[in-house]
Design an enzyme around this catalytic site. Structure first.
Site, short mmCIF file in Angstrom:
data_model
loop_
_atom_site.label_atom_id
_atom_site.label_comp_id
_atom_site.label_asym_id
_atom_site.label_seq_id
_atom_site.Cartn_x
_atom_site.Cartn_y
_atom_site.Cartn_z
N LYS A 29 -85.18 -83.13 73.06
CA LYS A 29 -85.73 -82.73 71.77
C LYS A 29 -87.24 -82.49 71.91
O LYS A 29 -87.93 -83.25 72.59
CB LYS A 29 -85.49 -83.82 70.72
CG LYS A 29 -84.02 -84.13 70.45
CD LYS A 29 -83.36 -83.04 69.65
CE LYS A 29 -81.94 -83.43 69.25
NZ LYS A 29 -81.29 -82.40 68.42
N SER A 77 -78.00 -85.66 75.23
CA SER A 77 -79.15 -85.30 74.41
C SER A 77 -80.12 -86.47 74.36
O SER A 77 -79.72 -87.60 74.09
CB SER A 77 -78.69 -84.94 72.99
OG SER A 77 -79.78 -84.59 72.17
N LYS A 92 -80.48 -82.26 77.63
CA LYS A 92 -81.12 -81.65 76.46
C LYS A 92 -82.21 -82.57 75.97
O LYS A 92 -81.98 -83.76 75.74
CB LYS A 92 -80.10 -81.40 75.35
CG LYS A 92 -80.73 -80.79 74.10
CD LYS A 92 -79.68 -80.31 73.11
CE LYS A 92 -79.30 -81.37 72.12
NZ LYS A 92 -78.45 -80.83 71.02
N GLU A 99 -83.22 -74.20 71.97
CA GLU A 99 -82.32 -74.19 70.82
C GLU A 99 -83.10 -74.21 69.50
O GLU A 99 -83.98 -75.05 69.31
CB GLU A 99 -81.39 -75.40 70.90
CG GLU A 99 -80.32 -75.43 69.84
CD GLU A 99 -79.40 -76.63 69.98
OE1 GLU A 99 -78.46 -76.73 69.18
OE2 GLU A 99 -79.61 -77.47 70.88
#
Length: 375
Positions: A163, A135, A161, A214
């Site tokens: 953000k 992440s 991933k 997500e």
């Protein structure tokens, strides 16, 4: 199980570098370590709550309060036979899932050690290895982001991933695809930063061939997510909205998502996580194990749950060195091969505790013994 003592240790461990999301920036991990003792065996877990109520309503402080005031005294008084009894015992208490999970997970570790099992086997896991991703927080620049992506791809991580938040969404995804191509396993995590008013912008993410986006909408929503999923090609994954197997059932029923992220702390423990895994498997909804910047004890629990069969998407359980200069377990979590972590084959969580480091990091501690609590 004859549980005679439960200890709490609150530590603050610095991150190697700050980690930014749409919630804000984190520079250290505030952790409560729970130790559940029976005879010669000790089970360990860690709370994943943050010091501020920005991910959910819990904080490190409220978790400590719930543990010492309600959960620990009740567990010491009533006792249990199997770990599943913990969830049943605390079912009357509303929410406070991270507090419940911290105690329940330590019981699971204790139980598996007393039975000479790995935690993975006790949970029903079959995999000997799990695929893992990484992440990446909100960075100061596109170039910094691209440099981090490049490094993690070189390490072999199986999922990237990133953000996102308003103003940091289309451009970073576009830059990653332009630099690394359309085939690297990429997803976006919005942490509830958008509303349905942003629908057209979110639909622009469809062009980037993402594994998922997500939790784009509100932390407590499934209705608007269902409306958005109808209009997006990209699968929506729910995280903050799903606190129980019942939440998952409702979200699946109204087609609010195509993927669910299972965080053990968020759902109240390993027992509920297994139930959620099984429900999603029944409905052909893939799951994966999300991360909360856990230190090594929490990472060990994540490795164990991710060994179950329907965890088909690489989780966030990267190597310890991703976040920490030194971890609270020995040996630290490492990649056994590119993008792969080996599931431990020794009883319990499969790691020793780095007590020398923990002693340096302690800011508070307490011990509860059955005879002293109920004298």
């Amino acid at each position: 199980m004859d549980i005679t003592q439960i200890d709490l240790q609150r530590i603050k461990i610095p991150l190697k570098s700050s980690f930014a999301t749409s919630f804000g920036k984190v520079t250290e991990k505030d952790i409560i370590i729970v130790k559940v003792i029976s005879g010669d065996h000790t089970g360990y877990a860690e709370s994943v709550a943050m010091p501020y109520p920005i991910y959910n309503e819990e904080t490190t402080g409220t978790v400590w309060h719930m543990l010492e005031t309600f959960l620990i005294p009740q567990l010491l008084e009533k006792g249990i036979q199997v770990p599943e009894d913990v969830s049943e015992m605390f079912s009357y208490i509303r929410r406070n899932n991270m507090a419940k999970a911290a105690l329940e997970m330590a019981v699971w570790d204790l139980y598996s050690k007393k039975n000479g099992q790995t935690l993975s086997a006790a949970l029903g896991g079959k995999r000997k290895e799990i695929e893992v991703g990484v992440s990446i927080g909100i960075e100061d620049s596109i170039e910094t982001l691209l440099a981090k992506v490049e490094g993690f791809l070189e390490d072999g991580y199986r999922k990237i991933k990133v953000k996102i938040k308003p103003g940091w969404d289309i451009k970073p995804m576009e830059a990653i695809r332009k630099r690394f191509g359309d085939t690297i396993p990429l997803m976006a995590d919005a942490n509830s930063a958008y509303t349905l008013k942003d629908k057209e912008l979110l639909k622009e993410l469809d062009q980037f061939n993402l594994i998922m986006v997500e939790q784009p909408l509100a932390h407590d929503d499934i209705i608007d997510h269902a409306k958005l999923q109808v209009e997006m090609k990209t699968p929506i994954c729910l995280d903050e909205s799903i606190h129980s197997v019942e939440d998952a059932r409702k979200a699946i029923e109204i087609e609010a998502c195509k993927i669910i992220n299972i965080k053990v702390g968020r759902v109240g423990g390993l027992t509920e996580a297994i139930k959620m895994h099984d429900l999603c498997e029944k409905h052909n909804i893939p799951v994966w194990c999300g991360g909360m910047l856990e230190a090594g004890i929490g990472r060990a629990h994540n490795i164990a749950i991710a060994s179950l069969g329907n965890f088909t998407i690489p989780g966030d359980t990267s190597a310890s060195s991703r976040y920490f200069h030194e971890d609270i377990i020995l040996p630290e979590v490492t990649l056994s091969k590119p993008g792969i972590i080996t599931v431990p084959d020794t009883p319990g969580i499969g790691f020793d505790i780095n007590n020398n480091l923990i002693k340096k990091l302690i800011v508070n501690e307490a011990s509860f013994k059955r005879e002293s609590v109920f004298r």
